[in-house]
Motif scaffolding. Structure first.
Motif, PDB file in Angstrom:
ATOM      1  N   THR A  41       0.830  -1.209   0.000  1.00 52.27           N
ATOM      2  CA  THR A  41       0.000   0.000   0.000  1.00 52.27           C
ATOM      3  C   THR A  41       0.863   1.257   0.000  1.00 52.27           C
ATOM      4  O   THR A  41       0.583   2.216  -0.723  1.00 52.27           O
ATOM      5  CB  THR A  41      -0.912  -0.010   1.248  1.00 52.27           C
ATOM      6  OG1 THR A  41      -1.634  -1.244   1.251  1.00 52.27           O
ATOM      7  CG2 THR A  41      -1.884   1.149   1.229  1.00 52.27           C
ATOM      8  N   GLU A  42       1.920   1.243   0.805  1.00 47.44           N
ATOM      9  CA  GLU A  42       2.807   2.404   0.862  1.00 47.44           C
ATOM     10  C   GLU A  42       3.498   2.645  -0.479  1.00 47.44           C
ATOM     11  O   GLU A  42       3.724   3.787  -0.879  1.00 47.44           O
ATOM     12  CB  GLU A  42       3.858   2.244   1.965  1.00 47.44           C
ATOM     13  CG  GLU A  42       3.314   2.221   3.394  1.00 47.44           C
ATOM     14  CD  GLU A  42       2.807   3.594   3.862  1.00 47.44           C
ATOM     15  OE1 GLU A  42       3.134   4.605   3.210  1.00 47.44           O
ATOM     16  OE2 GLU A  42       2.065   3.646   4.868  1.00 47.44           O
ATOM     17  N   GLU A  44       2.271   1.804  -3.439  1.00 48.87           N
ATOM     18  CA  GLU A  44       1.237   2.381  -4.324  1.00 48.87           C
ATOM     19  C   GLU A  44       1.076   3.873  -4.047  1.00 48.87           C
ATOM     20  O   GLU A  44       0.916   4.671  -4.962  1.00 48.87           O
ATOM     21  CB  GLU A  44      -0.104   1.670  -4.106  1.00 48.87           C
ATOM     22  CG  GLU A  44      -0.230   0.425  -4.970  1.00 48.87           C
ATOM     23  CD  GLU A  44      -1.523  -0.340  -4.721  1.00 48.87           C
ATOM     24  OE1 GLU A  44      -2.001  -0.310  -3.565  1.00 48.87           O
ATOM     25  OE2 GLU A  44      -2.022  -0.959  -5.669  1.00 48.87           O
ATOM     26  N   ALA A  45       1.142   4.245  -2.766  1.00 51.39           N
ATOM     27  CA  ALA A  45       0.921   5.638  -2.384  1.00 51.39           C
ATOM     28  C   ALA A  45       2.032   6.560  -2.895  1.00 51.39           C
ATOM     29  O   ALA A  45       1.878   7.781  -2.910  1.00 51.39           O
ATOM     30  CB  ALA A  45       0.802   5.746  -0.862  1.00 51.39           C
ATOM     31  N   GLY A  47       2.886   6.740  -5.843  1.00 58.41           N
ATOM     32  CA  GLY A  47       2.286   7.272  -7.070  1.00 58.41           C
ATOM     33  C   GLY A  47       3.272   7.554  -8.188  1.00 58.41           C
ATOM     34  O   GLY A  47       4.275   6.846  -8.351  1.00 58.41           O
TER      35      GLY A  47
END
Lengths: 494, 494
Positions: A41-42, A44-45, A47
């Protein structure tokens, strides 16, 4: 840009990793899996910034980088699932037999983590085989702290990913020593990391000389440690006669794509194409040559890789008996690699070790055999490989059993009528082959079986049920598969 | 008695083993298992002669030899059953997903044999860890030919067992190269066997210096190969306070038996007894001393071992700060080993590496700690071990979590309230610990998991069902457990 870590700092890092090991190893499978998913998740964050920085550092196109990021996230999530499922623990239970003579005690075995793992990022995969790549993910699943040495060619990308991992550690409220990111451009940093007594295993993807050096340092320690180095592979492709008769042009087109995919910068790039001389091989060669001429050169990962490609290719082409068959007609700009095909007789190939070396880039060598017997000789003279491929009909396979055996024996992944490029992330994948492809052919660096690289079995003898790890308790609270008295079951023990 | 094999003969032996490998690896699991059972039958058929010859060569009593023979036969039969069951193959299947982008190919993975395995017999187990012992049996199960170098101390026994294996090979109608028995008294034979390119793995049970030498030779090869050397272990026993309070004398009596079992000639012999100074430890020491005084010395395996015991014991007893607590009152005859207990402070133990070395024989050292913190320090200073033992109540364990972790971390088998001597042959057994106990803590030399030492995974990508090994065919003709699309099942694939 980034300062090399000093020896004193390495000591501190390893002490911190060692003390974190004693905390992290006790985290449940569920907690480790959640941690791995949090890393995904981190990442993906991060970006678009991550893709932009990686693009600048590696010259890799955006689509490729986005694909690789997706793969990295998939790896983290799928290894998290495997971690939780616990099949990798190889839980075995033999209950006591008190009336045996002598009495048989209760014994229960499972894999436990080895300790801090040092991971060296790969130049050609800034995400999937680097900072939060397969080695890091499987080490975390096994319960090991990880120390990543950033690859200097994409140190900023590595730094970004490292920060994502660090945020996941912080959010879990765990000791910082579970993950450390260090920089080092000279060999001294790698050596000091490997020689530190708290380092218990090593993951590496890169060159033969680099991997072999780590392996030698690890074995020269007072306590030798396992090194999982994926080094060099030229991935031979055997073109069997009946298949070539029916599909020479089709195969040539398929392989023009595979040889040049990603500017040939894959460890599974097909570097040898082996056929029997004759009309079909000539047709295959002509079609491949024509295809290669039309494929434009593209920018390689970095300066060093592109220079290395030019040198190795020139060296190969300059060997006696080697004919240049085809080079891309499009002129290469600086740092670009030109697709190139050469050809050589089997006899010359067998006798010249230079032709057995990897030319990392869009290059492949056609080996012309006089007959199938000579093709068998070629197979017997090729060292260990990540993959080997047969382009063959069923009759080709049945009629050439000895050749099929010899080819299987030299590889970790054995492909029929396909291309070696493209490595699926799944449990059945084997990404690891006999030396010198990797330093330990018994393990895979892709797929959840890679978790086992960083663990060892411990047998608990005569323990009280309440004091056993959950994985081995009578009631099987985690609901995992266990071999109980030689029977594979999920049921509790009564 | 027996002539050393020459280098030229070793070449022939290895060529013959290599060519036999290509035949034997294709034998079905059932055929391999039948072969192993036939070896067991042939060994049984040797009858009393085997026991008599082994008794003469090893000085081991008849009952012990008969027990060890039974164990050897049990090993062959139980590993044959495991071989046939095929769980060790780790079969994984991921079926194709053609509409994935890019399409996911069908991939199926299983373990395949490494190639010829060289086995070095152990001096202390003429049957169970020698010619037809665990290493040989598991290598045969994996599909590998075996070359046994007889232990010179029981070469005639080895010769008899080798003939039994050879008869089983002949009756199966297989190539002779599947099993070869060679003799060698100098190190040159071992070195030449390990350095031969057709040797693909090594099994060894013996001294640290011997095992480490084999490991170094194997890693210095052009193609390094795995060495499974079981070397030295002093098997620490931690006496925790509450347990000692309620059972000091009982534990002392139990350990008097374990320290002197088989004249202390077991790799699992408890060489360190660690307690906290005080009344209970004094009582433990006094009871153990009294017991040891009454236990008669017995004849050791051979001259070399008994001399080595005397020397190592004298060396240990002569170290500053070491007190001799008890020696058997019965005078030792030539070649006999006298049960001996010594004692030392934790501080002295930690600082003197000589006291960390194995004294192979009926000897144990009591380590007196000032407190539990110092006991933890001792645990942290002990190198890798085959086993470690806690004598502890549940409260002792709960109150000393850090110590329990540290002790688990140093061993392969973790015993609670028992003795380390006695190694059950079962799947849950782990006989292998962190270096220097063994060269590879990730594997066991006892139990059917030992088969995996001699195999590596191969993934078959995009193969036609009919051409796959039976183990991986859709219909699962062998009825083995397989992980199909991440689910562990025995059902066929439709």
């Amino acid at each position: 840009m980034f300062r090399d870590i000093t020896k004193e700092e390495i000591n501190k890092v390893m002490e911190s990793a060692w003390s974190a090991f004693h905390v992290y190893r006790k985290r449940s499978l569920r907690e480790r899996a959640d941690f791995m998913r949090a890393i995904a998740t981190e990442i993906e964050a991060l970006g678009d910034e991550l893709i932009a920085v990686a693009g600048k550092e590696t010259n890799l196109p955006e689509a490729r980088l986005k694909g690789e990021r997706a793969r990295t996230i998939f790896q983290l999530n799928s290894y998290a699932t495997a971690c939780e499922k616990g099949e990798w623990l190889e839980a075995r239970i033999d209950t006591a037999v008190p009336d045996k003579n002598p009495p048989k005690p209760d014994i229960r075995k499972m894999l436990v983590p080895l300790g801090p793992v040092v991971v060296f990022g790969a130049s050609n995969f800034p995400f999937a085989y680097s900072t939060a790549g397969g080695d890091t993910a499987t080490a975390f699943a096994a319960g090991c702290p990880v120390i990543v040495k950033a690859h200097p060619a994409h140190a900023e990308t590595s730094e970004l990913v490292a920060k994502a991992i660090t945020r996941a550690v912080e959010k879990a409220g765990w000791p910082a020593g579970i993950f450390t990111h260090v920089h080092g451009t000279g060999f001294e940093v790698g050596q000091a990391l490997i020689e530190h007594p708290y380092t218990k295993a090593v993951g590496f993807t890169g060159s033969f000389s680099g991997g072999k050096q780590l392996f030698d340092w690890a074995n020269a320690r007072r306590e030798p440690i396992p090194v999982f180095a994926e080094m060099s592979s030229i991935n031979p492709v055997f073109l069997l006669p009946e298949k070539l008769k029916i599909a020479a042009s089709e195969i040539a087109k398929q392989y023009a794509g595979s040889v040049t995919l990603g500017v040939g910068q894959f460890c599974t790039n097909p570097g040898l194409l082996i056929g029997v001389e004759g009309e079909e091989l000539s047709q295959f060669t002509a079609t491949l040559a024509a295809e290669i001429e039309t494929i434009a050169p593209a920018t390689m990962l970095h300066d060093g890789i592109s220079k290395n490609y030019s040198q190795k290719r020139e060296q190969a082409l300059a060997q006696t008996g080697v004919d240049t068959i085809s080079i891309s007609k499009v002129k290469a700009a600086e740092n670009q690699g030109s697709p190139t095909i050469a050809s050589v007789s089997a006899e010359t190939f067998i006798s010249n070790p230079v032709l057995h070396q990897e030319v990392f880039g869009p290059y492949s060598l056609i080996i012309r055999c006089k007959d199938l017997q000579q093709m068998l000789e070629v197979a017997r003279h090729i060292e260990g490989q990540l993959t080997a491929t047969l382009m063959a009909t069923e009759a080709d396979i049945i009629n050439n059993a000895e050749l099929v055996d010899a080819v299987q024996n030299l590889c970790g992944r054995f492909i029929l009528n396909g291309v070696p490029t493209g490595v699926e992330v799944c449990l059945s994948m084997q990404h690891g082959g006999p030396f010198p492809a990797t330093t330990d052919s018994r393990f895979s660096s892709v797929g959840a079986d890679g978790i086992k690289r960083f663990a060892r079995p411990v047998a608990f003898q005569n323990w009280v049920n309440e004091l056993l790890p959950d994985e081995l308790k009578n009631e099987n609270p985690l609901g995992i598969w266990r071999t109980v008295n030689d029977e594979l079951i999920k049921e509790p023990i009564h």
